[in-house]
Design an enzyme around this catalytic site. Structure first.
Site, PDB file in Angstrom:
ATOM      1  N   CYS A 276     -58.386  -0.706  22.192  1.00  0.00           N
ATOM      2  CA  CYS A 276     -58.609   0.738  22.044  1.00  0.00           C
ATOM      3  C   CYS A 276     -59.175   1.139  20.686  1.00  0.00           C
ATOM      4  CB  CYS A 276     -57.296   1.481  22.275  1.00  0.00           C
ATOM      5  SG  CYS A 276     -56.610   1.182  23.899  1.00  0.00           S
TER       6      CYS A 276
HETATM    7  N1  LIG Z   1     -53.998  -1.389  26.573  1.00  0.00           N
HETATM    8  C1  LIG Z   1     -53.710  -0.294  25.923  1.00  0.00           C
HETATM    9  O1  LIG Z   1     -52.913  -0.305  24.994  1.00  0.00           O
HETATM   10  C2  LIG Z   1     -54.319   1.045  26.279  1.00  0.00           C
HETATM   11  C3  LIG Z   1     -53.734   2.208  25.782  1.00  0.00           C
HETATM   12  C4  LIG Z   1     -54.293   3.431  26.106  1.00  0.00           C
HETATM   13  C5  LIG Z   1     -55.448   3.472  26.882  1.00  0.00           C
HETATM   14  N2  LIG Z   1     -56.014   2.323  27.336  1.00  0.00           N
HETATM   15  C6  LIG Z   1     -57.223   2.415  28.147  1.00  0.00           C
HETATM   16  O2  LIG Z   1     -56.867   2.170  29.503  1.00  0.00           O
HETATM   17  C7  LIG Z   1     -57.925   1.487  30.170  1.00  0.00           C
HETATM   18  C8  LIG Z   1     -57.404   0.201  30.785  1.00  0.00           C
HETATM   19  O3  LIG Z   1     -56.962  -0.651  29.758  1.00  0.00           O
HETATM   20  P1  LIG Z   1     -55.980  -1.860  30.013  1.00  0.00           P
HETATM   21  O4  LIG Z   1     -55.523  -2.312  28.679  1.00  0.00           O
HETATM   22  O5  LIG Z   1     -54.950  -1.505  31.035  1.00  0.00           O
HETATM   23  O6  LIG Z   1     -56.996  -2.932  30.626  1.00  0.00           O
HETATM   24  P2  LIG Z   1     -56.609  -4.303  31.384  1.00  0.00           P
HETATM   25  O7  LIG Z   1     -57.775  -5.193  31.213  1.00  0.00           O
HETATM   26  O8  LIG Z   1     -55.253  -4.762  30.959  1.00  0.00           O
HETATM   27  O9  LIG Z   1     -56.498  -3.867  32.911  1.00  0.00           O
HETATM   28  C9  LIG Z   1     -57.573  -3.396  33.651  1.00  0.00           C
HETATM   29  C10 LIG Z   1     -57.444  -3.882  35.073  1.00  0.00           C
HETATM   30  O10 LIG Z   1     -58.522  -3.325  35.829  1.00  0.00           O
HETATM   31  C11 LIG Z   1     -58.937  -4.300  36.765  1.00  0.00           C
HETATM   32  N3  LIG Z   1     -60.282  -3.977  37.258  1.00  0.00           N
HETATM   33  C12 LIG Z   1     -61.473  -4.203  36.660  1.00  0.00           C
HETATM   34  N4  LIG Z   1     -62.467  -3.744  37.440  1.00  0.00           N
HETATM   35  C13 LIG Z   1     -61.896  -3.214  38.546  1.00  0.00           C
HETATM   36  C14 LIG Z   1     -62.402  -2.579  39.702  1.00  0.00           C
HETATM   37  N5  LIG Z   1     -63.705  -2.395  39.876  1.00  0.00           N
HETATM   38  N6  LIG Z   1     -61.522  -2.163  40.616  1.00  0.00           N
HETATM   39  C15 LIG Z   1     -60.195  -2.353  40.444  1.00  0.00           C
HETATM   40  N7  LIG Z   1     -59.650  -2.930  39.367  1.00  0.00           N
HETATM   41  C16 LIG Z   1     -60.500  -3.359  38.431  1.00  0.00           C
HETATM   42  C17 LIG Z   1     -58.857  -5.597  36.001  1.00  0.00           C
HETATM   43  O11 LIG Z   1     -58.853  -6.695  36.876  1.00  0.00           O
HETATM   44  C18 LIG Z   1     -57.560  -5.405  35.224  1.00  0.00           C
HETATM   45  O12 LIG Z   1     -56.434  -5.890  35.927  1.00  0.00           O
HETATM   46  C19 LIG Z   1     -59.021   1.278  29.126  1.00  0.00           C
HETATM   47  O13 LIG Z   1     -59.926   2.338  29.209  1.00  0.00           O
HETATM   48  C20 LIG Z   1     -58.273   1.377  27.823  1.00  0.00           C
HETATM   49  O14 LIG Z   1     -59.093   1.814  26.757  1.00  0.00           O
HETATM   50  C21 LIG Z   1     -55.461   1.103  27.071  1.00  0.00           C
END
Ligand SMILES: NC(=O)c1ccc[n+]([C@@H]2O[C@H](COP(=O)([O-])OP(=O)(O)OC[C@H]3O[C@@H](n4cnc5c(N)ncnc54)[C@H](O)[C@@H]3O)[C@@H](O)[C@H]2O)c1
Length: 439
Positions: A276
């Site tokens: 992030c």
């Molecule tokens: N990790 C954090 O601390 C955090 C905190 C706040 C916001 N975010 C935001 O949240 C969002 C997700 O982050 P995350 O850390 O959970 O990512 P992540 O990589 O842990 O999880 C994302 C998931 O989405 C899946 N995915 C990808 N393409 C897909 C599709 N077309 N259809 C269905 N599933 C699909 C992936 O396989 C994966 O399991 C990002 O935008 C990130 O910036 C993350």
């Protein structure tokens, strides 16, 4: 629309709505679990068979989820996962939490958001709510998601509800979890906002703060993360200057922290990591160019933060030279911590990876330990981590890149010849302090 709105709100209030979560990662899985714990039937969608299988077998893979909660919800049939998006037909709401990385040119890569929205659009139905939770630039919900969803022939605000609600989860945070972190919600219409706010109020114990548009919600999330990014850039710059002036930055921060207002502590380190804080501000910089606007502070902070890994390695070389009369080339370096922050297993964008690259480029004989990451791959190279207790006596220098709390720092300092601590992890070590050199 108001009949559709009343119907969905009533289903949410009596928990008969079926909820979908797209993307079962660090954000999506905890959210799916909270929704199921609140009493809803939840379907999680992901493209990774492995994750789907693990969820359906009741096996947890995210640190912030309680193993027994997940297993129980799956056993009771409250939570299931699938790669088959045709089940979107069966759900009343879908929240999308897929990755939003940058490409090699530091430009937004919205391919995951676009692909997942297309998958939802195939099965969208009247009265459904779609909420984007992925962090992105202001405008994404209305400019990117809405047209894709409307290709179905249904109209946003008339046939379906669409909103943006940023995810604020801080993995590893002991106090604030998905359930008790306040949520901001901005819908495309007041009715969209109302439905989305009802959903989150029915699941989370915290406040829901409605705002007047998705763009406000998108921008506030980028503001939060840009605020952190720039303040970390500031403190890293101060750390580099303090190093030159032979002033202890950590003691400076402790002193500044005593001011009861107007100051908030940020800490320096070997760089900026995670999915992030290093990335999100560049979503804004990119969008700003459309308005002939250059986000100078974001660029300056990016420069400083990106320079930290090489600063760390330069300093490690100087320490080896001064105290061990050794060059980095051929020196035995034990690096402690690959994760981007303490007590988690996430190494995305971790500055430790850059430190590793610089150490290797300078010929270090590298040994790596991370209790949370037994092995990993970086730029097509496989790394196996070692037990630090077995190799530390043999090392010329120990570099602490992540301050995991499970490390026995007293023991590390006792047995190491030289310690370069980039996180102030050794602050409570009592003995042999002459061996410790801080960022
Ligand atoms: N990790 C954090 O601390 C955090 C905190 C706040 C916001 N975010 C935001 O949240 C969002 C997700 O982050 P995350 O850390 O959970 O990512 P992540 O990589 O842990 O999880 C994302 C998931 O989405 C899946 N995915 C990808 N393409 C897909 C599709 N077309 N259809 C269905 N599933 C699909 C992936 O396989 C994966 O399991 C990002 O935008 C990130 O910036 C993350």
């Amino acid at each position: 629309m108001s009949q559709l709105k009343d119907e969905l709100i009533s289903k949410l209030n009596n928990k008969t709505a079926k909820l979908g979560v797209v993307g079962l990662g660090y954000v999506g899985l905890p959210l799916a679990v909270e929704k199921a714990k609140a009493g809803y039937d939840v379907i999680g969608f992901d493209v990774q068979d492995k994750k789907v299988k693990m969820v359906n077998e009741g096996h947890n893979y995210i640190g912030d989820v309680v193993d027994t909660d997940l297993a129980k919800l799956v056993k009771e049939g409250k939570l299931k996962a699938t790669t088959d998006f045709s089940f979107v037909k069966d759900v009343d709401t879908v929240s999308i939490s897929v990755p939003t990385p940058l490409d090699v040119y530091k430009q937004p890569d919205l391919s995951y958001v676009v692909n997942s929205t297309k998958s939802v659009a195939k099965y969208i139905h009247r009265g459904m709510l779609i909420v984007l939770e992925s962090t992105t630039y202001p405008g994404t919900t209305e400019e990117v998601l809405k047209p894709i969803l409307e290709e179905s022939g249904l109209k946003c605000g008339k046939d379906f509800f669409l909103a943006f609600s940023p995810e604020r989860v801080d993995p590893g945070n002991k106090k604030y979890k998905t359930k008790n972190t306040p949520k901001v919600v901005g819908g495309c219409t007041p009715e969209c906002t109302e439905v989305a706010a009802t959903l989150y109020r029915s699941v989370l114990q915290n406040d829901v703060f409605p705002v007047s548009s998705p763009a406000i919600a998108e921008m506030e999330k980028i503001l939060e993360n840009t605020f952190r990014n720039i303040n970390i850039g500031l403190i890293n710059e101060m750390a580099v200057l303090c190093n030159r002036m032979n002033i202890d930055i950590w003691e400076v921060i402790e002193a500044a922290k005593t001011k009861p207002y107007g100051f908030m502590p940020f800490y320096p380190g070997p760089g900026l990591g995670g999915h992030c804080i290093p990335l999100d501000p560049f979503y804004l910089s990119w969008k700003a160019k459309e308005y002939d606007f250059h986000t100078k502070l974001i660029e300056a902070s990016g420069d400083i933060n990106d320079s930290m890994p090489s600063f760390v390695v330069d300093n490690a070389m100087k320490l080896l030279n001064k105290y061990e009369k050794k060059a980095m080339n051929g020196a035995k370096v034990l690096l402690l911590g690959v994760a981007y922050k303490n007590d988690i297993d996430d190494m995305r964008e971790s500055p430790a990876l850059k430190v590793i690259e610089h150490l290797e480029a300078n010929g270090a004989d590298l040994m790596i330990n991370d209790p949370f990451i037994p092995k990993f791959k970086h730029k097509d190279k496989e790394y196996n981590t070692v037990d630090w207790k077995e190799v530390i006596d043999d090392s010329d220098i120990v570099i602490i890149t992540t301050n995991h709390s499970c490390y026995d720092y007293e023991e590390i300092v006792k047995r190491a010849k030289l310690v370069y601590d980039t996180r102030n992890a050794t602050k409570d070590v009592k003995n042999n302090r002459n061996k410790i050199h801080k960022l």
